[in-house]
Design an enzyme around this catalytic site. Structure first.
Site, PDB file in Angstrom:
ATOM      1  CG  HIS A   1      -1.954  -1.003   1.277  1.00 26.52           C
ATOM      2  ND1 HIS A   1      -2.251  -1.694   2.436  1.00 26.52           N
ATOM      3  CD2 HIS A   1      -2.790  -1.499   0.327  1.00 26.52           C
ATOM      4  CE1 HIS A   1      -3.227  -2.550   2.192  1.00 26.52           C
ATOM      5  NE2 HIS A   1      -3.569  -2.452   0.915  1.00 26.52           N
TER       6      HIS A   1
ATOM      7  CE  LYS B   1     -13.319  -5.987   1.378  1.00 24.09           C
ATOM      8  NZ  LYS B   1     -12.021  -5.457   0.907  1.00 24.09           N
TER       9      LYS B   1
ATOM     10  CB  SER C   1      -4.726  -6.225   4.336  1.00 23.66           C
ATOM     11  OG  SER C   1      -4.230  -4.995   3.907  1.00 23.66           O
TER      12      SER C   1
ATOM     13  NE  ARG D   1      -2.681  -8.575  -3.820  1.00 19.03           N
ATOM     14  CZ  ARG D   1      -3.359  -8.997  -2.776  1.00 19.03           C
ATOM     15  NH1 ARG D   1      -2.778  -9.118  -1.626  1.00 19.03           N
ATOM     16  NH2 ARG D   1      -4.632  -9.299  -2.883  1.00 19.03           N
TER      17      ARG D   1
END
Length: 143
Positions: free
Chosen positions: A24, A48, A134, A98
């Site tokens: 990040h 979430k 994360s 990613r």
């Protein structure tokens, strides 16, 4: 130290950031060099269940940013990123990707955001940071 931006203007980098990772920070650093101002938009997403409250995540991000990154702001936000952009005269959303699965997902979101008048810039994660997520950081922290 003020960094010259390649494009000028304003951009947002939205995410849950639960927690902030080196990947990040790398995306924030690269984005701040491209734009006159970048807002890290800490998402409040009811779908979430982050380990930390949005205001605490925003505070942690502010504290993690180098003091000379004077063109980066941080704010919690609940709602569509495109709505934030419309209300704050932001025309670009920055997203890190990613892998191929990320690209496919982000491409679909980019199409939706483009239809709402906001361009998405996908920045590939640097290879040495691609395996850090994360979720992985949270799981390692619990052990």
């Amino acid at each position: 130290m003020t960094t010259r931006s390649a494009f000028g203007g304003r951009a947002v980098y939205p995410g849950t950031f639960d927690p902030l990772t080196p990947g990040h920070l790398d995306i924030i650093d690269r984005a701040r060099r491209l734009f006159g101002h970048v807002t890290v938009l800490v998402a409040i997403n009811r779908a979430k269940t982050p380990a930390t409250a949005p205001v605490a995540r925003a505070t942690a991000i502010r504290e993690a940013l180098p003091s000379d990154w004077d063109n980066v702001g941080v704010t919690p936000w609940e709602g569509l990123t495109a709505t934030y952009c419309a209300e704050n005269d932001v025309r670009v959303i920055v997203r890190g990707v990613r892998n191929v699965a990320d690209i496919q997902h982000e491409y679909e979101l980019a199409g939706m955001n483009q239809s709402l008048g906001v361009t998405t810039l996908l920045l590939p994660t640097r290879p040495h940071l691609a395996s850090i997520s994360s979720t992985a950081v949270r799981l390692l922290g619990r052990q």
